[in-house]
Design a protein around this motif. Structure first.
Motif, PDB file in Angstrom:
ATOM      1  N   ARG A  63       0.834  -1.204   0.000  1.00  0.00           N
ATOM      2  CA  ARG A  63       0.000   0.000   0.000  1.00  0.00           C
ATOM      3  C   ARG A  63       0.873   1.260   0.000  1.00  0.00           C
ATOM      4  O   ARG A  63       0.645   2.192  -0.787  1.00  0.00           O
ATOM      5  CB  ARG A  63      -0.918  -0.006   1.224  1.00  0.00           C
ATOM      6  CG  ARG A  63      -1.869   1.191   1.270  1.00  0.00           C
ATOM      7  CD  ARG A  63      -2.847   1.085   2.420  1.00  0.00           C
ATOM      8  NE  ARG A  63      -2.194   1.091   3.729  1.00  0.00           N
ATOM      9  CZ  ARG A  63      -2.053   0.016   4.501  1.00  0.00           C
ATOM     10  NH1 ARG A  63      -2.528  -1.149   4.107  1.00  0.00           N
ATOM     11  NH2 ARG A  63      -1.461   0.114   5.673  1.00  0.00           N
ATOM     12  N   ASN A 119       2.879   1.586  -3.313  1.00  0.00           N
ATOM     13  CA  ASN A 119       2.062   2.110  -4.410  1.00  0.00           C
ATOM     14  C   ASN A 119       1.937   3.627  -4.328  1.00  0.00           C
ATOM     15  O   ASN A 119       2.016   4.333  -5.347  1.00  0.00           O
ATOM     16  CB  ASN A 119       0.668   1.473  -4.391  1.00  0.00           C
ATOM     17  CG  ASN A 119       0.695   0.005  -4.772  1.00  0.00           C
ATOM     18  OD1 ASN A 119       1.674  -0.492  -5.338  1.00  0.00           O
ATOM     19  ND2 ASN A 119      -0.367  -0.713  -4.447  1.00  0.00           N
ATOM     20  N   ARG A 120       1.738   4.121  -3.113  1.00  0.00           N
ATOM     21  CA  ARG A 120       1.617   5.575  -2.934  1.00  0.00           C
ATOM     22  C   ARG A 120       2.909   6.283  -3.329  1.00  0.00           C
ATOM     23  O   ARG A 120       2.891   7.290  -4.052  1.00  0.00           O
ATOM     24  CB  ARG A 120       1.270   5.875  -1.479  1.00  0.00           C
ATOM     25  CG  ARG A 120       1.186   7.372  -1.166  1.00  0.00           C
ATOM     26  CD  ARG A 120       1.055   7.628   0.305  1.00  0.00           C
ATOM     27  NE  ARG A 120       1.191   9.046   0.626  1.00  0.00           N
ATOM     28  CZ  ARG A 120       1.735   9.511   1.743  1.00  0.00           C
ATOM     29  NH1 ARG A 120       2.176   8.664   2.672  1.00  0.00           N
ATOM     30  NH2 ARG A 120       1.819  10.811   1.953  1.00  0.00           N
ATOM     31  N   GLU A 168       5.332   5.220  -5.306  1.00  0.00           N
ATOM     32  CA  GLU A 168       5.591   5.113  -6.740  1.00  0.00           C
ATOM     33  C   GLU A 168       4.677   6.032  -7.547  1.00  0.00           C
ATOM     34  O   GLU A 168       5.087   6.584  -8.570  1.00  0.00           O
ATOM     35  CB  GLU A 168       5.435   3.658  -7.180  1.00  0.00           C
ATOM     36  CG  GLU A 168       6.566   2.762  -6.671  1.00  0.00           C
ATOM     37  CD  GLU A 168       6.445   1.335  -7.147  1.00  0.00           C
ATOM     38  OE1 GLU A 168       5.360   0.948  -7.620  1.00  0.00           O
ATOM     39  OE2 GLU A 168       7.454   0.598  -7.049  1.00  0.00           O
ATOM     40  N   THR A 169       3.443   6.204  -7.081  1.00  0.00           N
ATOM     41  CA  THR A 169       2.526   7.117  -7.762  1.00  0.00           C
ATOM     42  C   THR A 169       3.036   8.547  -7.689  1.00  0.00           C
ATOM     43  O   THR A 169       3.053   9.281  -8.692  1.00  0.00           O
ATOM     44  CB  THR A 169       1.108   7.025  -7.150  1.00  0.00           C
ATOM     45  OG1 THR A 169       0.608   5.699  -7.334  1.00  0.00           O
ATOM     46  CG2 THR A 169       0.167   8.024  -7.797  1.00  0.00           C
ATOM     47  N   VAL A 170       3.459   8.963  -6.495  1.00  0.00           N
ATOM     48  CA  VAL A 170       4.005  10.319  -6.328  1.00  0.00           C
ATOM     49  C   VAL A 170       5.257  10.491  -7.188  1.00  0.00           C
ATOM     50  O   VAL A 170       5.445  11.524  -7.848  1.00  0.00           O
ATOM     51  CB  VAL A 170       4.319  10.583  -4.839  1.00  0.00           C
ATOM     52  CG1 VAL A 170       5.163  11.843  -4.686  1.00  0.00           C
ATOM     53  CG2 VAL A 170       3.034  10.685  -4.032  1.00  0.00           C
ATOM     54  N   ASN A 171       6.108   9.494  -7.189  1.00  0.00           N
ATOM     55  CA  ASN A 171       7.330   9.554  -7.989  1.00  0.00           C
ATOM     56  C   ASN A 171       7.017   9.719  -9.470  1.00  0.00           C
ATOM     57  O   ASN A 171       7.632  10.533 -10.169  1.00  0.00           O
ATOM     58  CB  ASN A 171       8.141   8.275  -7.767  1.00  0.00           C
ATOM     59  CG  ASN A 171       9.416   8.243  -8.588  1.00  0.00           C
ATOM     60  OD1 ASN A 171      10.278   9.105  -8.477  1.00  0.00           O
ATOM     61  ND2 ASN A 171       9.535   7.227  -9.438  1.00  0.00           N
ATOM     62  N   SER A 172       6.030   8.968  -9.938  1.00  0.00           N
ATOM     63  CA  SER A 172       5.662   9.024 -11.352  1.00  0.00           C
ATOM     64  C   SER A 172       4.974  10.334 -11.716  1.00  0.00           C
ATOM     65  O   SER A 172       5.331  10.995 -12.700  1.00  0.00           O
ATOM     66  CB  SER A 172       4.751   7.840 -11.687  1.00  0.00           C
ATOM     67  OG  SER A 172       4.302   7.903 -13.011  1.00  0.00           O
ATOM     68  N   GLU A 173       3.991  10.741 -10.912  1.00  0.00           N
ATOM     69  CA  GLU A 173       3.223  11.947 -11.226  1.00  0.00           C
ATOM     70  C   GLU A 173       4.081  13.209 -11.176  1.00  0.00           C
ATOM     71  O   GLU A 173       3.827  14.170 -11.916  1.00  0.00           O
ATOM     72  CB  GLU A 173       2.045  12.074 -10.266  1.00  0.00           C
ATOM     73  CG  GLU A 173       0.963  11.015 -10.491  1.00  0.00           C
ATOM     74  CD  GLU A 173      -0.185  11.138  -9.515  1.00  0.00           C
ATOM     75  OE1 GLU A 173      -0.028  11.884  -8.517  1.00  0.00           O
ATOM     76  OE2 GLU A 173      -1.233  10.496  -9.747  1.00  0.00           O
TER      77      GLU A 173
END
Length: 423
Positions: A80, A83-84, A86-91
């Motif tokens: 969990r 995922n958070r 990696e999402t911040v890293n990508s966005e």
């Protein structure tokens, strides 16, 4: 590998700066970092504190790097938070490295769990390591320093020490484990130049009748340590000195007692480092133990050979199962480890999750180096770890020798997986 603190600071800022809400003990050095963090963690748990501990590299999978009260974080919580992050890293197009992502996951987990204290091991180096994000750690500890990762940290001991001393902070407190004189002087100079508030140079503990003795608060303190090797005298002394320092300076930790220290040290676990493991399950029920050590550099190889010679008088032949990371000085390490009556079984280790840059060396290089050191030495490349264990076992039974697996923690991890052991 791309080092620097810009990406990790940017990533943490997007994650609401979890590191700024943590009380931290930061541990750097070359060898002994892991066992020092394990001792400290175990003592704090015994004293009733909720702890977070972050070690690298992981043993079996990335989440075992992140522990709450000594236990790896569960898969659901890890995924969990991962995922958070990696999402911040990508966005935000941060392009963080895998180690930076894992470090951010650890810090977010510790913040979410509201740990009383986080014990953080440096990944590589110090100044530019992704863990070096804490403006005011409770304590910075530097364990024994030696030549390692020269291609990244520098070709001289002076450069390596200064890089590792980069975790020291102005007005902060520091603990230096016993060092060779040249290293100690550089550390002292760095501490003075950066204006550390206090730095303590630790004296190693001593063996007395099979137990460990330290001189603390005007009297001798005897206790048992479960981890093997004379170098643990330095590691446990550094850990206890750090505990006593935070007990003295931080009121929240004033309740730590010598009983907590004794029981915490006694129950410390640090897998894969001078550890005896029963490998009977892969040998058809034939009882056989193997000494396992993640020794991967010159300092660790020397300590491993010293332990073997002390425990077994250098008489028994050693049947080595060795796998190393590409780029190691194989001949130099083998010269420290091998004697002419030993044998060598060279293997490769498995791909390491989230560490695509880690590659095993060609086992033929290990074989050729071994034969070059001792022309009469038996050495062969094994098709896999199981075959190496079986062949080494046969030879050890014929000459009453002992088996040792070493060269990389990643090879130790393969043995753990083969035996279905937990980290």
């Amino acid at each position: 590998m791309n080092f620097g603190l810009e990406r990790i600071h940017f990533l943490l800022s997007k994650l609401e700066n979890p590191h700024l809400r943590l009380s931290v003990i930061h541990v750097g050095g070359t060898n002994g970092k892991g066992s020092v963090t394990a001792y400290i963690d175990s003592i704090l748990i015994k004293a009733g504190y909720k702890t977070g501990r972050y070690n690298s590299p992981h043993l079996l999978e990335p989440r075992d790097s992140i522990r709450i009260n000594g236990i790896p974080i569960n898969k659901e919580s890890y995924q969990r938070v991962r995922n958070r992050v990696e999402t911040v890293n990508s966005e935000s197009d941060i392009r963080a490295t895998s180690f930076e992502l894992l470090t951010a996951v650890a810090l977010c987990c510790f913040d979410a769990e509201k740990v009383s204290i986080a014990v953080i091991e440096v990944g590589l180096g110090g100044a530019k390591d992704a863990t070096n994000v804490f403006p005011s750690p409770l304590m910075s500890i530097i364990t024994a320093i030696g030549m390692d990762h020269m291609e990244i940290l520098g070709e001289t001991i002076d450069l390596i020490v200064k890089e590792k001393a980069g975790i020291l902070k102005p007005n902060g407190k520091a603990i230096f484990a016993p060092q060779i004189p040249a290293v100690q002087q550089i550390l002292v100079d760095c501490a003075i130049n950066i204006e550390c508030d206090e730095f303590i140079i630790v004296n190693a503990a001593t063996w007395v009748n099979g137990n460990v003795r330290m001189y603390l608060d005007g009297c001798y303190f005897d206790f048992h340590i479960p981890l093997l090797g004379d170098f643990q005298l330095e590691n446990v002394a550094a850990a206890i000195t750090a505990i006593l320092s935070i007990r003295k300076h931080v009121s929240e930790f004033a309740s730590i007692t010598y009983t907590h220290i004794k029981e915490g040290v006694r129950d410390t676990k640090w897998p894969g480092r001078l550890e005896w493991i029963d490998v009977s399950s892969v040998l058809g029920g034939s009882h056989q133990r193997i000494l396992v050590d993640g020794a991967h550099n010159m300092l660790a190889a020397s300590a491993l050979r010293s332990f073997i010679d002390k425990e077994f008088d250098g008489i028994k032949p050693i049947h080595w199962i060795i796998g190393m990371k590409d780029g190691r000085d194989i001949p130099a390490m083998l010269r420290l480890l091998l004697k002419s009556h030993d044998s060598v079984y060279a293997v490769i280790f498995s791909d390491v999750e989230d560490m695509a840059w880690i590659h095993p060396c060609n086992p033929d290089l290990i074989v050729d180096s071994a034969k070059g050191i001792h022309t009469d030495m038996f050495a062969e490349s094994s098709v896999n770890l199981t075959a190496a264990l079986q062949n080494a076992t046969t030879r050890s039974k014929n000459d009453a020798g002992m088996m040792v697996l070493c060269g990389s923690l990643y090879l130790v991890a393969d043995l753990y997986r083969l035996l279905k052991l937990e980290a």
